[in-house]
Scaffold this motif. Structure first.
Motif, PDB file in Angstrom:
ATOM      1  N   ILE A 206       0.837  -1.211   0.000  1.00  0.00           N
ATOM      2  CA  ILE A 206       0.000   0.000   0.000  1.00  0.00           C
ATOM      3  C   ILE A 206       0.873   1.263   0.000  1.00  0.00           C
ATOM      4  CG2 ILE A 206      -1.678   1.357   1.322  1.00  0.00           C
ATOM      5  CD1 ILE A 206      -3.060  -1.318   1.991  1.00  0.00           C
ATOM      6  N   PRO A 207       1.849   1.384   0.925  1.00  0.00           N
ATOM      7  CA  PRO A 207       2.715   2.566   0.835  1.00  0.00           C
ATOM      8  C   PRO A 207       3.508   2.613  -0.480  1.00  0.00           C
ATOM      9  CG  PRO A 207       2.954   1.554   2.990  1.00  0.00           C
ATOM     10  CD  PRO A 207       2.127   0.622   2.155  1.00  0.00           C
ATOM     11  N   ASN A 208       3.946   1.442  -0.965  1.00  0.00           N
ATOM     12  CA  ASN A 208       4.701   1.421  -2.216  1.00  0.00           C
ATOM     13  C   ASN A 208       3.868   1.909  -3.388  1.00  0.00           C
ATOM     14  OD1 ASN A 208       6.378  -0.765  -0.607  1.00  0.00           O
ATOM     15  ND2 ASN A 208       7.623   0.063  -2.253  1.00  0.00           N
ATOM     16  N   SER A 209       2.586   1.583  -3.395  1.00  0.00           N
ATOM     17  CA  SER A 209       1.744   2.057  -4.495  1.00  0.00           C
ATOM     18  C   SER A 209       1.625   3.580  -4.454  1.00  0.00           C
ATOM     19  CB  SER A 209       0.366   1.392  -4.458  1.00  0.00           C
ATOM     20  OG  SER A 209      -0.309   1.713  -3.265  1.00  0.00           O
ATOM     21  N   LEU A 210       1.589   4.155  -3.248  1.00  0.00           N
ATOM     22  CA  LEU A 210       1.542   5.614  -3.133  1.00  0.00           C
ATOM     23  C   LEU A 210       2.870   6.248  -3.542  1.00  0.00           C
ATOM     24  CD1 LEU A 210      -0.488   5.853   0.172  1.00  0.00           C
ATOM     25  CD2 LEU A 210      -1.317   6.235  -2.145  1.00  0.00           C
ATOM     26  N   PHE A 211       3.984   5.612  -3.136  1.00  0.00           N
ATOM     27  CA  PHE A 211       5.298   6.092  -3.580  1.00  0.00           C
ATOM     28  C   PHE A 211       5.375   6.058  -5.105  1.00  0.00           C
ATOM     29  CE2 PHE A 211       7.212   5.293   0.684  1.00  0.00           C
ATOM     30  CZ  PHE A 211       7.913   6.480   0.807  1.00  0.00           C
ATOM     31  N   LEU A 212       4.894   4.980  -5.703  1.00  0.00           N
ATOM     32  CA  LEU A 212       4.922   4.862  -7.166  1.00  0.00           C
ATOM     33  C   LEU A 212       4.136   5.980  -7.828  1.00  0.00           C
ATOM     34  CD1 LEU A 212       4.680   1.038  -7.818  1.00  0.00           C
ATOM     35  CD2 LEU A 212       6.421   2.593  -8.703  1.00  0.00           C
ATOM     36  N   CYS A 213       2.981   6.291  -7.290  1.00  0.00           N
ATOM     37  CA  CYS A 213       2.181   7.394  -7.844  1.00  0.00           C
ATOM     38  C   CYS A 213       2.967   8.702  -7.788  1.00  0.00           C
ATOM     39  CB  CYS A 213       0.864   7.535  -7.089  1.00  0.00           C
ATOM     40  SG  CYS A 213      -0.288   6.191  -7.387  1.00  0.00           S
ATOM     41  N   GLY A 214       3.607   8.963  -6.650  1.00  0.00           N
ATOM     42  CA  GLY A 214       4.409  10.179  -6.512  1.00  0.00           C
ATOM     43  C   GLY A 214       5.586  10.206  -7.465  1.00  0.00           C
ATOM     44  N   LEU A 215       6.260   9.072  -7.610  1.00  0.00           N
ATOM     45  CA  LEU A 215       7.402   9.001  -8.518  1.00  0.00           C
ATOM     46  C   LEU A 215       6.976   9.155  -9.969  1.00  0.00           C
ATOM     47  CD1 LEU A 215       9.399   6.167  -6.777  1.00  0.00           C
ATOM     48  CD2 LEU A 215      10.182   8.517  -7.106  1.00  0.00           C
ATOM     49  N   LEU A 216       5.822   8.603 -10.309  1.00  0.00           N
ATOM     50  CA  LEU A 216       5.326   8.771 -11.677  1.00  0.00           C
ATOM     51  C   LEU A 216       4.947  10.226 -11.945  1.00  0.00           C
ATOM     52  CD1 LEU A 216       3.291   5.477 -12.123  1.00  0.00           C
ATOM     53  CD2 LEU A 216       5.510   6.054 -13.113  1.00  0.00           C
ATOM     54  N   TYR A 217       4.444  10.918 -10.918  1.00  0.00           N
ATOM     55  CA  TYR A 217       4.158  12.348 -11.059  1.00  0.00           C
ATOM     56  C   TYR A 217       5.461  13.123 -11.292  1.00  0.00           C
ATOM     57  CZ  TYR A 217       3.043  17.160 -10.038  1.00  0.00           C
ATOM     58  OH  TYR A 217       2.929  18.521 -10.119  1.00  0.00           O
ATOM     59  N   ILE A 218       6.503  12.783 -10.525  1.00  0.00           N
ATOM     60  CA  ILE A 218       7.800  13.441 -10.711  1.00  0.00           C
ATOM     61  C   ILE A 218       8.320  13.182 -12.119  1.00  0.00           C
ATOM     62  CG2 ILE A 218      10.226  13.408  -9.989  1.00  0.00           C
ATOM     63  CD1 ILE A 218       9.209  12.914  -7.116  1.00  0.00           C
ATOM     64  N   LEU A 219       8.191  11.952 -12.592  1.00  0.00           N
ATOM     65  CA  LEU A 219       8.614  11.611 -13.955  1.00  0.00           C
ATOM     66  C   LEU A 219       7.830  12.431 -14.978  1.00  0.00           C
ATOM     67  CD1 LEU A 219      10.310   9.755 -15.813  1.00  0.00           C
ATOM     68  CD2 LEU A 219       8.431   8.115 -15.691  1.00  0.00           C
ATOM     69  N   TYR A 220       6.538  12.553 -14.775  1.00  0.00           N
ATOM     70  CA  TYR A 220       5.679  13.347 -15.656  1.00  0.00           C
ATOM     71  C   TYR A 220       6.155  14.803 -15.697  1.00  0.00           C
ATOM     72  CZ  TYR A 220       1.591  16.140 -16.942  1.00  0.00           C
ATOM     73  OH  TYR A 220       0.753  17.061 -17.509  1.00  0.00           O
ATOM     74  N   VAL A 221       6.396  15.395 -14.541  1.00  0.00           N
ATOM     75  CA  VAL A 221       6.850  16.786 -14.480  1.00  0.00           C
ATOM     76  C   VAL A 221       8.223  16.912 -15.141  1.00  0.00           C
ATOM     77  CG1 VAL A 221       7.567  18.643 -12.911  1.00  0.00           C
ATOM     78  CG2 VAL A 221       5.478  17.355 -12.451  1.00  0.00           C
ATOM     79  N   LYS A 222       9.094  15.945 -14.906  1.00  0.00           N
ATOM     80  CA  LYS A 222      10.438  15.973 -15.489  1.00  0.00           C
ATOM     81  C   LYS A 222      10.360  15.971 -17.014  1.00  0.00           C
ATOM     82  CE  LYS A 222      14.997  15.056 -14.685  1.00  0.00           C
ATOM     83  NZ  LYS A 222      15.813  16.040 -14.011  1.00  0.00           N
ATOM     84  N   ILE A 223       9.455  15.195 -17.563  1.00  0.00           N
ATOM     85  CA  ILE A 223       9.312  15.111 -19.023  1.00  0.00           C
ATOM     86  C   ILE A 223       8.615  16.356 -19.587  1.00  0.00           C
ATOM     87  CG2 ILE A 223       8.150  13.864 -20.886  1.00  0.00           C
ATOM     88  CD1 ILE A 223       8.626  11.298 -19.197  1.00  0.00           C
ATOM     89  N   ILE A 224       7.502  16.753 -18.987  1.00  0.00           N
ATOM     90  CA  ILE A 224       6.697  17.857 -19.519  1.00  0.00           C
ATOM     91  C   ILE A 224       7.410  19.202 -19.393  1.00  0.00           C
ATOM     92  CG2 ILE A 224       4.532  19.158 -19.218  1.00  0.00           C
ATOM     93  CD1 ILE A 224       4.219  16.413 -20.553  1.00  0.00           C
TER      94      ILE A 224
END
Length: 106
Positions: A64-82
């Motif tokens: 459960i915490p890992n899924s939330l970390f993944l969401c946050g990391l994917l958001y960071i990846l999104y911001v990094k790309i955009i």
């Protein structure tokens, strides 16, 4: 429930709280310049492995915490790309400002 799974859940919660401050800063500034691609990719890989382990072992305190970390990391990846172009412009602008300040100090 495995022995001491609550400890893993508490550790995940504390980690998420500390990680949320980074996410807030990135949300406000859209600046991910200080986060290298290697850091983002390795963290996503680590969280995916931990998530897989937690799901396979029915360890809710892990996945459960890992899924939330993944969401946050994917958001960071999104911001990094955009916002990658704006980071380059900000870096160039800062370099130009530094050069102007150096000229004034001479």
């Amino acid at each position: 429930m495995p022995k001491l799974e609550a400890l893993v859940g508490m550790a995940g919660t504390i980690g998420l709280i500390s990680f949320s401050t980074l996410l807030q800063r990135i949300y406000k500034t859209h600046n991910t310049e200080s986060l290298p691609w290697a850091w983002i990719c390795m963290n996503i890989s680590a969280q995916l492995l931990s998530f897989t382990y937690g799901v396979a072992n029915h360890a809710y305190g892990i996945f459960i915490p890992n899924s939330l970390f993944l969401c946050g990391l994917l958001y960071i990846l999104y911001v990094k790309i955009i916002y990658k172009d704006s980071e380059k412009e900000d870096g160039k602008k800062k370099k130009d400002d530094d050069e102007k300040n150096d000229e004034k100090n001479e």
